[in-house]
Design a protein around this motif. Structure first.
Motif, PDB file in Angstrom:
ATOM      1  N   ARG A 207       0.786  -1.686   0.036  1.00  0.00           N
ATOM      2  CA  ARG A 207       0.010  -0.485   0.095  1.00  0.00           C
ATOM      3  C   ARG A 207       0.427   1.208   0.134  1.00  0.00           C
ATOM      4  O   ARG A 207       0.461   2.361   0.364  1.00  0.00           O
ATOM      5  CB  ARG A 207      -0.957  -0.029   1.100  1.00  0.00           C
ATOM      6  CG  ARG A 207      -1.917  -1.468   1.312  1.00  0.00           C
ATOM      7  CD  ARG A 207      -2.809  -0.628   1.481  1.00  0.00           C
ATOM      8  NE  ARG A 207      -3.579   0.073   2.207  1.00  0.00           N
ATOM      9  CZ  ARG A 207      -5.138   0.541   1.728  1.00  0.00           C
ATOM     10  NH1 ARG A 207      -5.605  -0.413   0.488  1.00  0.00           N
ATOM     11  NH2 ARG A 207      -5.296   1.316   1.138  1.00  0.00           N
ATOM     12  N   LEU A 209       1.321   3.188  -2.310  1.00  0.00           N
ATOM     13  CA  LEU A 209       0.685   3.871  -3.274  1.00  0.00           C
ATOM     14  C   LEU A 209       0.431   5.159  -2.936  1.00  0.00           C
ATOM     15  O   LEU A 209       0.298   6.110  -3.408  1.00  0.00           O
ATOM     16  CB  LEU A 209      -0.006   3.449  -4.609  1.00  0.00           C
ATOM     17  CG  LEU A 209      -0.756   4.353  -5.950  1.00  0.00           C
ATOM     18  CD1 LEU A 209       0.967   4.856  -5.833  1.00  0.00           C
ATOM     19  CD2 LEU A 209      -0.949   3.138  -6.107  1.00  0.00           C
ATOM     20  N   GLU A 210      -0.339   5.399  -1.576  1.00  0.00           N
ATOM     21  CA  GLU A 210      -0.678   6.375  -0.456  1.00  0.00           C
ATOM     22  C   GLU A 210       0.270   7.027  -0.338  1.00  0.00           C
ATOM     23  O   GLU A 210      -0.881   8.074   0.621  1.00  0.00           O
ATOM     24  CB  GLU A 210      -1.830   5.367   0.244  1.00  0.00           C
ATOM     25  CG  GLU A 210      -1.415   4.647   1.124  1.00  0.00           C
ATOM     26  CD  GLU A 210      -1.678   3.603   2.588  1.00  0.00           C
ATOM     27  OE1 GLU A 210      -2.991   4.004   2.701  1.00  0.00           O
ATOM     28  OE2 GLU A 210      -0.762   3.426   3.466  1.00  0.00           O
ATOM     29  N   GLU A 213      -1.193   8.615  -3.839  1.00  0.00           N
ATOM     30  CA  GLU A 213      -2.141   9.073  -4.517  1.00  0.00           C
ATOM     31  C   GLU A 213      -3.137   9.467  -3.134  1.00  0.00           C
ATOM     32  O   GLU A 213      -3.017   7.945  -2.416  1.00  0.00           O
ATOM     33  CB  GLU A 213      -2.351   6.932  -5.333  1.00  0.00           C
ATOM     34  CG  GLU A 213      -3.553   7.192  -5.174  1.00  0.00           C
ATOM     35  CD  GLU A 213      -4.298   8.410  -6.215  1.00  0.00           C
ATOM     36  OE1 GLU A 213      -5.228   8.526  -6.288  1.00  0.00           O
ATOM     37  OE2 GLU A 213      -3.321   8.323  -7.982  1.00  0.00           O
ATOM     38  N   GLU A 216      -8.671   6.225  -2.053  1.00  0.00           N
ATOM     39  CA  GLU A 216      -8.163   5.346  -1.749  1.00  0.00           C
ATOM     40  C   GLU A 216      -8.506   4.472  -2.189  1.00  0.00           C
ATOM     41  O   GLU A 216      -8.170   3.052  -2.409  1.00  0.00           O
ATOM     42  CB  GLU A 216      -9.296   5.166  -0.059  1.00  0.00           C
ATOM     43  CG  GLU A 216      -8.688   4.213   0.459  1.00  0.00           C
ATOM     44  CD  GLU A 216      -9.290   4.339   2.178  1.00  0.00           C
ATOM     45  OE1 GLU A 216      -9.400   3.517   2.593  1.00  0.00           O
ATOM     46  OE2 GLU A 216     -10.169   4.854   2.238  1.00  0.00           O
ATOM     47  N   VAL A 219      -5.909   3.380  -4.623  1.00  0.00           N
ATOM     48  CA  VAL A 219      -4.698   2.317  -3.381  1.00  0.00           C
ATOM     49  C   VAL A 219      -5.403   0.953  -2.885  1.00  0.00           C
ATOM     50  O   VAL A 219      -4.521  -0.133  -3.440  1.00  0.00           O
ATOM     51  CB  VAL A 219      -4.465   3.035  -2.106  1.00  0.00           C
ATOM     52  CG1 VAL A 219      -3.495   2.391  -1.720  1.00  0.00           C
ATOM     53  CG2 VAL A 219      -3.884   3.931  -2.598  1.00  0.00           C
TER      54      VAL A 219
END
Length: 475
Positions: A207, A209-210, A213, A216, A219
């Motif tokens: 996770r 990428l959060e 990004e 949600e 993600v």
């Protein structure tokens, strides 16, 4: 304790032996270190902890040097000149090691040294290709994309296993992320790596990428994609072999997807728990018992845990119901997910009580072959907060606790949840209640320490309402 000598800067001693001479110095330093350790008679835990941590950092730095040499060997194609099929085969022979880990090291070494693609100059930039008014014919060499990770490994702040997790996570990031976003993701992974074991870092990495990004759902979709890819690779890697040793034993090896393997592990953990649980009237207590009652082997108490697990597996194989193999899974694997994901409307990974995640497809597939146990904390039919109505925690409460814990609540203890007893944080005899927030799993050793006279403890509650207990000897 003697310290390692300060190594000279390789760039400051040209022509004085280079790498071979420096390696001789390092070997001499390690010899002195080993002699100093043999003479050292300190017993203080804090000093030993500091020494072990520093030696671990040294080992990681040496690992980094080895990987740099492996990357160099791969870049100059040593394997082709020596008749090996690839650099992994060359490394395995050179180090007298196994081929598979050698190939993994080659992949890590090349990933850490792989250059990032240079940014294309803008056609509107009037200074493109010039330096101080002079046309530049030679572009500066590109830096490795994972330069931050390589530097952290050089410094010993992370291990090669941490670096492996980071390189894999960076490779899994969606295409189209710009260089700045990728650097921010790498920096976040490095931050997590300094305080988490590689296995825990791997869960966080899905996770990462959060970090860049804010959506949600995006993600969630990325994590689902990563887990689905892992599941597909696991299915491709599944294998089993067994051979007759012709001495009354058989030896085997298997590789299965995580979701299948964790069920077997949970069954074996439950069968070999130091205290097996007895259920009476819906309450779960503890009764002294062991594997001897299942196997008829009276020596079990004197056997090591590896041997006990072997006996448990042998007993389990005898009990497989071959007359209806299509029945539901015998072991309970609790998966926390949303109803929408179970119905296939959305794609968010489900969290298991064994501390890892499953992609939505695997969760739905398991739901077809196993009973669903909903992790609904306010279910009227399975009350989880019982106040003073019961002395012992129920099986429903044990299942609910697995959404918070996958092992003993004592800090640093890795005994699995299946081995643990449920402890009242506020003692029942002093008015404590049999509620979920008043319960924590403790292995037999830490439960005895908690009630014994020689130890004191502090309890810290985390945001997810679980607790961590730290034990200290009374002074």
């Amino acid at each position: 304790m003697a310290t390692m000598p300060q190594l000279p800067d390789p760039g400051s001693h040209p022509g004085e032996g280079g790498v071979p001479a420096l390696l001789d110095e390092v070997h001499a330093g390690v010899d002195r270190l080993l002699e100093a350790i043999a003479r050292d008679e300190r017993t203080a835990g804090r000093a030993l902890r500091a020494d072990v941590a520093e030696v671990e950092r040294l080992a990681r730095r040496v690992d980094s040097a080895r990987l740099r040499l492996v990357a160099r060997a791969d870049s100059v194609r040593v394997a082709e000149r020596t008749g090996h099929t690839d650099t992994g085969a060359w490394l395995a022979q050179t180090t007298n090691g196994d081929r598979r880990p050698a190939s993994r090291d080659v992949r890590l070494a090349t990933a850490l040294s792989a250059p990032t693609a240079p940014a294309a100059p803008s056609p509107d930039d009037p200074t493109a290709g010039e330096s101080n008014g002079v046309l530049s014919l030679v572009a500066p060499p590109p830096q490795p994309e994972l330069a931050q990770t390589a530097a952290a490994l050089d410094d010993g702040r992370i291990s090669a296993e941490h670096a492996r997790v980071i390189t894999s996570a960076m490779d899994d990031l969606p295409e189209g992320l710009d260089a700045d976003a990728r650097r921010r993701c790498e920096a976040e992974l490095l931050r997590l790596a300094t305080s988490h074991a590689p296995a825990v870092l791997r869960r966080h990495a899905r996770r990462v990428l959060e970090t860049v990004e804010p959506d949600e759902d995006v993600v969630d979709a990325h994590e689902e994609s990563v887990l689905a890819d892992e599941e597909a690779r696991a299915v491709e890697a599944a294998a089993f072999w067994i051979k007759d040793n012709s001495d009354g034993t058989m030896t085997g090896h298997f590789t299965v997807p995580w979701a299948s393997g964790i069920i077997l592990k949970k069954v074996i953990d439950a069968m070999t728990a130091p205290r097996r649980r007895a259920t009476s009237g819906g309450a779960v207590g503890t009764a002294p018992s062991d594997l001897a009652t299942l196997t008829g082997d009276t020596r079990v108490d004197q056997l090591d845990w590896q041997h006990r697990r072997g006996l448990a597996l042998a007993d389990l194989l005898h009990r497989i119901p071959t007359d209806h193999l299509s029945t539901k899974i015998a072991a309970t694997l609790l998966v926390t997910t949303r109803l929408e994901d179970l119905r296939g409307q959305l794609t968010r990974a489900g969290r298991t009580d064994a501390g890892d995640h499953l992609d939505a497809g695997t969760t739905r597939r398991m739901a077809c072959g196993a009973g669903i146990i909903p992790a609904v904390l306010d279910s009227a039919s399975q009350p989880l907060d019982l106040g003073r109505q019961r002395r012992l925690h129920t099986e429903a409460q044990r299942l609910a606790l697995t959404t918070r814990y996958d092992q003993c609540a004592a800090d640093g203890c890795d005994r699995p949840f299946a081995w643990c007893e449920i402890h009242h944080l506020d003692p029942w005899a002093q008015g404590g209640s049999t509620d979920l927030d008043d319960a924590a799993p403790l292995c037999g050793r830490h439960h005895r320490m908690l009630h014994g006279p020689d130890w004191q403890h502090t309890t810290t509650r985390r945001q997810d309402r679980s607790v961590t207990m730290r034990f200290h000897r009374r002074t």
